[in-house]
Design a protein around this motif. Structure first.
Motif, short mmCIF file in Angstrom:
data_model
loop_
_atom_site.label_atom_id
_atom_site.label_comp_id
_atom_site.label_asym_id
_atom_site.label_seq_id
_atom_site.Cartn_x
_atom_site.Cartn_y
_atom_site.Cartn_z
N PRO A 71 -6.60 41.85 -3.57
CA PRO A 71 -6.10 41.82 -4.97
C PRO A 71 -5.54 43.16 -5.43
CG PRO A 71 -8.49 41.44 -4.85
CD PRO A 71 -7.98 41.39 -3.46
N THR A 72 -6.21 44.25 -5.07
CA THR A 72 -5.71 45.56 -5.50
C THR A 72 -4.34 45.83 -4.90
OG1 THR A 72 -8.00 46.29 -5.43
CG2 THR A 72 -6.33 47.98 -5.70
N GLU A 96 -1.74 43.74 -6.58
CA GLU A 96 -1.46 44.23 -7.93
C GLU A 96 -0.52 45.43 -7.87
OE1 GLU A 96 -5.00 44.95 -10.50
OE2 GLU A 96 -4.08 46.91 -10.72
N MET A 99 -3.39 40.55 -14.24
CA MET A 99 -2.60 41.73 -13.92
C MET A 99 -1.16 41.37 -13.57
SD MET A 99 -3.44 44.75 -14.21
CE MET A 99 -4.73 45.15 -15.32
N LEU A 100 -1.03 40.46 -12.62
CA LEU A 100 0.31 40.05 -12.18
C LEU A 100 1.14 39.54 -13.35
CD1 LEU A 100 0.14 38.36 -8.68
CD2 LEU A 100 1.71 40.14 -9.47
N GLY A 140 -4.81 50.30 -11.72
CA GLY A 140 -4.65 49.07 -12.49
C GLY A 140 -3.65 49.17 -13.62
#
Lengths: 301, 230
Positions: free
Chosen positions: B20-21, B24, A1-2, B183
């Motif tokens: 992580p979310t 992101e 994602m990053l 996401g």
């Protein structure tokens, strides 16, 4: 994602470097856009082609329960597509659909769904799950509505005109149902709406509406799934429960203008498949102690 | 107060554990805000120079209009961009709606007046101080412009950071054209908006703290950069 976000940033910085020679930018990369792009490609995800995305607009009530987050990876794995879920009230979801900005809508207002298909925007309407709306309010039930039918309860709220009622007021499926119950109670919605301070329009999603009802010690119409999800956070109870007029049917409509009609149809197949129907039926039982949705593929609701 | 303290504790845990979310969402927010600020800079610093150095009728009105557009409501900017990039809109064929690029585009529209207006102001300030000196030294118009730009460097940077602040903190446009897709197009502000609606207080506060930290960084940078000039 990053990595993908870095790619977005890189693309923009590259554009800056390419277009702006005199700018004193802290440039360590080559000021040649093509060179930087190729260099970034192996570490970043390639940008997805639009055909590989399926855009589904869903009602907030389905979204807030977490059902979509639960089903999303299953669909993505089965059909090899990136599923993007947008949430909005039924009115807005259908508006997106009519503009061709999404591929599938999942909503809950039969009258508008039928119209949507009659107007040529949707291909077919397939009901796949239902639950019920409930009238929730303060546990002490200030308007003494317990035990009444939904129609009688609504009629009493209007006659008393003292206890506040919070309407979604946002053209959502829940708002449409509310209007239908006023009609079933023999009242004109526009008259009710302008009859005094007791009738409050939140113009907001289900969650904010429940919070407002909690703060104002008011009644509100809510789908059972959202209410169960919020029950711990608000001091409200189910005052009038499930009844004929309160049935809440969710249907999936693939759009005529879907970018990938086959993939849009896959969503219908997916939601009505025995496996997913089972999952929908058992979803939330563990967390909230009761069934949130009753699967109903194949029924005409 | 107990609930608030509890929310702050959970917020801190989320940040320290590098959820992580949350990471992101923060990454996307930074990428989108930085990109829109850079693009707006490329497009509108030169345009601001052009407006400043050119003489034409209605210039005062144009500058006034640009400054009035500082108040452009973010949802209106979002709506305009939505109508342009929606599939039925003039740029619909590009399929930008509900992508990070759509958010960047909306932010560029939103901060364009800020960049234009502040850069014109910066040039005016610098020009008043410097142009006489420069001209007496015998520089041509192009050299004069370059020198004034250099003189206004820190004010230019402050304008860019101000634009970044507006881009990173707005929610209306990002929600409307990004769609807040998990996401993909979920930014700090749209995530906060969703979290508040869902009653997820702790997560919303965590994201709010991150956003404020980034905003603080921006404002400290502005302070640091401008202090050197005064």
């Amino acid at each position: 994602m990053l990595a993908r976000f870095t790619a977005i940033l890189l693309t923009a910085s590259t554009a800056l470097l390419a277009a702006c020679g005199e700018q004193p930018a802290p440039a360590t990369t080559a000021p040649d856009s093509a060179a930087v792009d190729t260099a970034a490609a192996p570490t970043a995800y390639p940008p997805l082609e639009s055909q590989q995305r399926l855009l589904v607009a869903t009602t907030t009530s389905l979204y807030d329960t977490g059902l979509w987050a639960y089903m999303e990876p299953m669909f993505e794995e089965r059909y090899g597509v990136e599923l993007d879920i947008l949430y909005a009230g039924t009115g807005k979801a259908l508006e997106w659909g009519a503009r061709g900005d999404v591929d599938v809508v999942v909503v809950h207002d039969r009258a508008r769904e039928d119209q949507f298909i009659a107007d040529g925007y949707g291909l077919s309407r397939t009901p796949f799950a239902y639950n019920f709306f409930v009238l929730v309010g303060p546990p002490e039930d200030p308007a003494a509505l317990a035990g009444m039918t939904p129609e009688a309860a609504f009629a009493k709220l209007y006659q008393d005109a003292t206890t506040p009622f919070i309407s979604r007021g946002d053209e959502s499926g829940t708002h449409a149902k509310e209007q239908r119950i006023w009609a079933a109670a023999g009242l004109d919605y526009e008259t009710v709406r302008s009859s005094g301070d007791w009738y409050v329009e939140a113009a907001a999603g289900m969650g904010p509406t429940l919070n407002m009802a909690d703060e104002m010690r008011a009644y509100a119409l809510c789908d059972i799934a959202t209410f169960l999800a919020y029950q711990g956070d608000v001091d409200l109870e189910i005052i009038v429960g499930e009844g004929g007029v309160m049935q809440n049917v969710y249907a999936v409509i693939p759009l005529s203008a879907a970018r990938d009609p086959e993939m849009a149809q896959n969503m219908v197949t997916f939601l009505t498949s025995p496996e997913i129907q089972n999952l929908i039926g058992s979803y939330g039982v563990e967390e909230w102690g009761r069934q949130l949705f009753t699967p109903c593929a194949g029924q005409d609701l | 107060m107990g609930a608030l303290a509890e929310a702050f504790r959970i917020a801190l845990d989320l940040i320290l554990a590098a959820d992580p979310t949350v990471m992101e969402i923060t990454g996307l927010t930074l990428a989108v805000s930085a990109s829109s600020t850079l693009i707006a800079g490329i497009l509108f610093i030169p345009l601001a120079c052009l407006i400043h150095f050119a003489r034409f009728p209605g210039k005062g009105f144009l500058v006034g209009l640009i400054q009035a557009l500082y108040s452009l409501p973010t949802v209106l900017a979002g709506l305009l961009v939505f109508l342009v990039i929606s599939r039925r809109g003039p740029l619909g064929f590009m399929q930008l709606l509900f992508t990070p690029s759509a958010i960047i585009l909306a932010e560029v529209v939103l901060i364009a007046p800020v960049v234009l207006g502040l850069v014109i102001s910066a040039l005016r300030g610098a020009a008043a101080e410097a142009s006489d000196t420069i001209r007496t030294l015998g520089a041509g118009p192009f050299r004069t412009a370059a020198a004034i730009l250099g003189e206004a460097r820190s004010a230019l940077m402050a304008a860019m950071l101000m634009s970044f602040g507006r881009a990173i903190s707005e929610v209306g446009a990002a929600m409307m054209v990004g769609g807040n897709i998990a996401g993909r197009t979920r930014t700090l502000t749209t995530a906060i908006s969703l979290g508040v609606g869902k009653g997820e207080t702790a997560e919303s506060i965590a994201l709010g703290i991150i956003l404020m930290a980034l905003a603080l960084l921006v404002s400290l940078s502005v302070h640091f950069l401008t202090r050197g000039r005064r």
